[in-house]
Write an enzyme that holds these catalytic residues in place. Structure first.
Site, PDB file in Angstrom:
ATOM      1  N   HIS A   3      97.491 -65.295 -34.795  1.00  0.00           N
ATOM      2  CA  HIS A   3      98.572 -64.377 -35.176  1.00  0.00           C
ATOM      3  C   HIS A   3      99.211 -64.758 -36.508  1.00  0.00           C
ATOM      4  CE1 HIS A   3     101.375 -67.148 -32.880  1.00  0.00           C
ATOM      5  NE2 HIS A   3     102.228 -66.746 -33.788  1.00  0.00           N
ATOM      6  N   SER A  33     104.556 -71.682 -35.093  1.00  0.00           N
ATOM      7  CA  SER A  33     103.247 -71.135 -34.758  1.00  0.00           C
ATOM      8  C   SER A  33     102.168 -71.765 -35.622  1.00  0.00           C
ATOM      9  CB  SER A  33     103.231 -69.630 -34.980  1.00  0.00           C
ATOM     10  OG  SER A  33     103.899 -69.007 -33.921  1.00  0.00           O
ATOM     11  N   ASP A  69      94.329 -68.296 -29.523  1.00  0.00           N
ATOM     12  CA  ASP A  69      95.152 -67.928 -30.681  1.00  0.00           C
ATOM     13  C   ASP A  69      94.933 -68.877 -31.880  1.00  0.00           C
ATOM     14  OD1 ASP A  69      97.042 -66.866 -32.356  1.00  0.00           O
ATOM     15  OD2 ASP A  69      98.628 -66.781 -30.851  1.00  0.00           O
TER      16      ASP A  69
HETATM   17  N1  ARG Z   1     104.962 -64.958 -29.467  1.00  0.00           N
HETATM   18  C1  ARG Z   1     104.194 -65.554 -30.499  1.00  0.00           C
HETATM   19  C2  ARG Z   1     105.086 -66.195 -31.529  1.00  0.00           C
HETATM   20  O1  ARG Z   1     106.155 -65.736 -31.792  1.00  0.00           O
HETATM   21  C3  ARG Z   1     103.346 -64.562 -31.211  1.00  0.00           C
HETATM   22  C4  ARG Z   1     102.227 -64.072 -30.433  1.00  0.00           C
HETATM   23  C5  ARG Z   1     101.534 -62.925 -31.086  1.00  0.00           C
HETATM   24  N2  ARG Z   1     100.877 -62.171 -30.094  1.00  0.00           N
HETATM   25  C6  ARG Z   1     101.210 -60.916 -29.754  1.00  0.00           C
HETATM   26  N3  ARG Z   1     100.667 -60.382 -28.694  1.00  0.00           N
HETATM   27  N4  ARG Z   1     102.066 -60.204 -30.459  1.00  0.00           N
HETATM   28  O2  ARG Z   1     104.695 -67.151 -32.155  1.00  0.00           O
END
Ligand code: ARG
Length: 713
Positions: free
Chosen positions: A86, A648, A221
């Protein structure tokens, strides 16, 4: 009776200490003896110098800021970078076409020649940290308290510019403990970063928004990039064919030994923002007004985008990245409100505030602190919804958002001074624009604004004209007809009109444009009537929070305190750890490929999986990546670490500093984490690095990538 209760409480406390998640985003260079000793007690096998050193190479040299808001780590002597899928998402999407759909099918460079240049992508290495509190505070000495928020950014920019002058480095000064401390960070930026590998989206985003912010999680991811430098070792400017792979001071070895419940785990990275000293008043505003407004408006925008994305792969590629960004924090803020209420964080904060007041009694500097905070919130609260509906609603239409940015460019004189910047902004807007969804968004948010915002605060003339020309304001079709006309008649989708305007920009003509005029009707309404309340609110609460934190630092002197996250490098330590999300439910610390099969729905938008992956699972073709305990491949695991958005892509390291995973999410039960860290429930969701290697090797066939790593088996 009493005795038993006491014993029981004691037992519970002991138990809860045992499973406590690990609050604290520590500044790597300021880890004190106490904190370091605790890390060692918990299992760390490295010296402080190995964690961070100013002069020698240390782990911190392998950690970078990736793009605008993520973390990545160097994993080979040739500048190979691991980060989240992501985080690389927008680059993977913009490298994709309907015919070469890397977002859908994945991408693997088998040689350096095949790597894809990513214009605009850069990484930054941290080279130096200095405490500049004295100089900043000296410059603020004669600034009136209610002018600090307007003057401080200018002061910091000037100081940074001076510090970086002639060095080629970038300097940024960050505020800590709400303006009580200032640290200066020097970064070296590398602008030639290339895409090396990415799994198909059905692995990299498996589970989509349904599983986002949730455990158990089966998302692969990750994405892989490489940073280049000039042949002489200097930071490269943009892409050049003759650039060479970056030679790092330190890179992370990769462990494929696997994780066990209770193992030591630490995470380096760039958490973007927390507000752990938010007051009870701030939480009430969030829960009552700010979060629900944002969630309702994004809900509508997302549906309008999704409707078009599922119709056409080209639109999907075009909108995917922007959709993902909006959706991520739509779900976050919804969950945040729910958890803030569930954990009664207001009551928790009121207790902390009462304790502070008791300590502050008789200290005139802190007189009336919280009553003043309350007055500031009371004064702003009536206008908060209008501001959210402007920013997340009206300007949430990409067209109107672009028009608002044109107005800012006009005010800055860009039309005369730098017309190319206007043209570039337009080209970027146009590339990402899907007219059908945007038209629907505009119609929907206009009606929501009309229905939900205090009637006295609306741009009256705009709605009067709308009613006169398009009819009943309670009907959806009124707004739809208006939106159709805006898109049909504005200059932005008519090549001849736009070309002639940009060739000789006439701002009078711009102001008559129906899209521009609509954006302006709403933004000027706010700016001329309500922005003063907002800037007052920001200035007042800044001064009060600054004082509150000054008091807290005094009150807690001698305790190990960490400052709120502000996108500066932090270290968090904790353990791999299972948890109990609710009564009678236990969540294991690892997820496996069997779980992918359980969730797998062929053809589904979120839960489809590549045929090749299914085949590998069916054949149990796991190679050296198999987990002996589960006889499966571990996809992800959870730890007690304290992280947030910005982290992330962060490396998760074992006690020896070897890479065991990539942090990529937080869990739903603790989504109030930006404001209050929940010691029982907070978990960081980490991709197991063995799953990353399995996908690269077995699915991608990119042995070249595996061969570049230093594996610890
Ligand atoms: N929740 C994750 C973060 O803020 C991002 C994941 C992205 N995936 C998604 N399905 N939008 O780091």
């Amino acid at each position: 009776m009493k005795k038993i209760t006491f014993a029981l409480i004691f037992a519970l406390t002991i138990n809860s200490i045992h499973v406590k998640a690990d609050e604290g985003m520590w500044l790597v260079q300021l880890i004190g003896e106490k904190t370091y000793a605790d890390m060692v007690k918990r299992g760390l096998k490295l010296s402080k110098e190995q964690l961070y050193s100013m002069n020698k190479s240390s782990i911190k040299d392998a950690i970078v800021i990736f793009g605008g808001g993520c973390t990545a780590e160097v994993v080979s002597k040739e500048g190979l970078l691991f980060t989240n899928h992501h985080c690389g998402y927008s680059n993977i999407a913009s490298s994709s076409t309907v015919d070469h759909n890397y977002l859908r099918d994945g991408f693997w460079a088998k040689t350096k020649k095949e790597e894809i240049v990513c214009p605009g992508l850069s990484v930054q290495f941290l080279s130096k940290i200095e405490d500049v509190s004295d100089s900043v505070l000296a410059r603020l000495k004669d600034v009136k308290p209610n002018e600090i928020t307007s003057k401080l950014p200018g002061i910091l920019t000037a100081m940074s510019a001076k510090a970086s002058e002639g060095t080629g480095n970038e300097v940024r000064i960050a505020s800590f403990f709400k303006g009580n401390q200032f640290l200066q960070f020097t970064y070296v930026r590398y602008k030639d970063v290339r895409l090396v590998g990415a799994p198909p989206e059905s692995i990299g985003k498996f589970g989509g928004d349904t599983d986002n912010w949730e455990w158990p999680r089966h998302t692969g991811d990750f994405s892989i990039f490489r940073v280049y430098m000039a042949a002489d070792g200097k930071p490269s400017t943009d892409y050049k064919a003759e650039n060479v792979p970056y030679a790092p001071k330190h890179f992370l070895p990769v462990s494929i030994k696997g994780v066990n419940d209770g193992d030591y785990a630490m995470i380096y990275g760039y958490p973007g923002g927390t507000n752990r000293y938010e007051t009870s008043y701030g939480i009430k505003l969030k829960v009552d007004i700010d979060n629900p407004s944002l969630v309702n408006l994004r809900d509508v925008r997302l549906k309008a985008m999704h409707t078009e994305m599922i119709k056409d792969p080209a639109i999907k590629i075009q909108l995917a990245s922007s959709y993902a960004g909006i959706a991520n924090y739509w779900k976050f803020f919804d969950g945040e409100s729910k958890q803030l209420v569930k954990h009664n964080v207001v009551a928790l904060k009121e207790k902390e505030e009462a304790a502070f007041e008791a300590w502050a009694k008789g200290k005139s500097e802190y007189d009336n602190l919280f009553p003043n905070v309350k007055s500031a919130y009371d004064a702003w609260r009536p206008y908060a919804k209008g501001r959210m509906y402007l920013n997340e609603g009206i300007l949430g239409s990409p067209l109107l958002g672009f028009c608002a940015s044109l107005k800012m460019m006009e005010d800055a004189g860009a039309f005369e001074k730098n017309p190319t910047s206007v043209k570039t902004a337009y080209d970027n807007f146009f590339k990402g624009e899907n007219v059908t969804s945007d038209k629907n968004i505009l119609a929907l948010v206009l009606k929501m604004y009309h229905d939900d915002v205090d009637a006295n605060q609306q741009p009256e003339a705009f709605f009067n004209t709308l009613k006169a020309n398009y009819g009943d304001l309670s009907k959806d079709e009124t707004y739809q007809k208006f939106a159709n006309d805006v898109f049909a008649n504005c200059m932005f989708f008519n090549a001849a009109k736009w070309e002639s305007f940009i060739a000789k920009p006439d701002t009078a003509l711009l102001h008559k444009d129906p899209a521009f005029a609509t954006a302006l009707a709403f933004s000027s309404n706010f700016k001329s009537k309500y922005n003063k309340y907002y800037t007052d609110f920001i200035a007042t609460t800044y001064a009060l929070n600054n004082k509150y934190l000054k008091g807290v630092l005094e009150m807690k002197k001698g305790q190990a305190l960490y400052p709120d996250a502000n996108f500066t490098m932090r270290l968090s330590y904790g353990n791999v750890k299972s948890y109990n999300p609710r009564d009678a439910v236990h969540y294991k610390e690892v997820c496996t490929l069997s779980g992918v099969m359980e969730k797998y729905k062929p053809g589904d938008y979120e839960f489809d999986a590549p045929a090749k992956l299914i085949e590998l699972i069916n054949n149990k073709d796991y190679g050296q990546y198999i987990d002996k305990k589960t006889n499966d491949v571990v996809v992800s695991f959870i730890t007690t670490n304290d992280i947030t958005g910005g982290n992330s892509g962060s490396p998760v390291l074992n006690a020896k500093g070897e890479l065991i995973g990539l942090a990529f999410d937080g869990n739903y039960e603790a989504l109030s984490h930006k404001i209050a860290f929940d010691g029982e429930l907070n978990r960081t969701i980490c991709l197991d690095v063995r799953y990353l290697l399995f996908v690269v090797d077995k699915l991608g066939g990119a042995k070249n990538i595996i061969d570049e790593l230093v594996l610890s088996k």
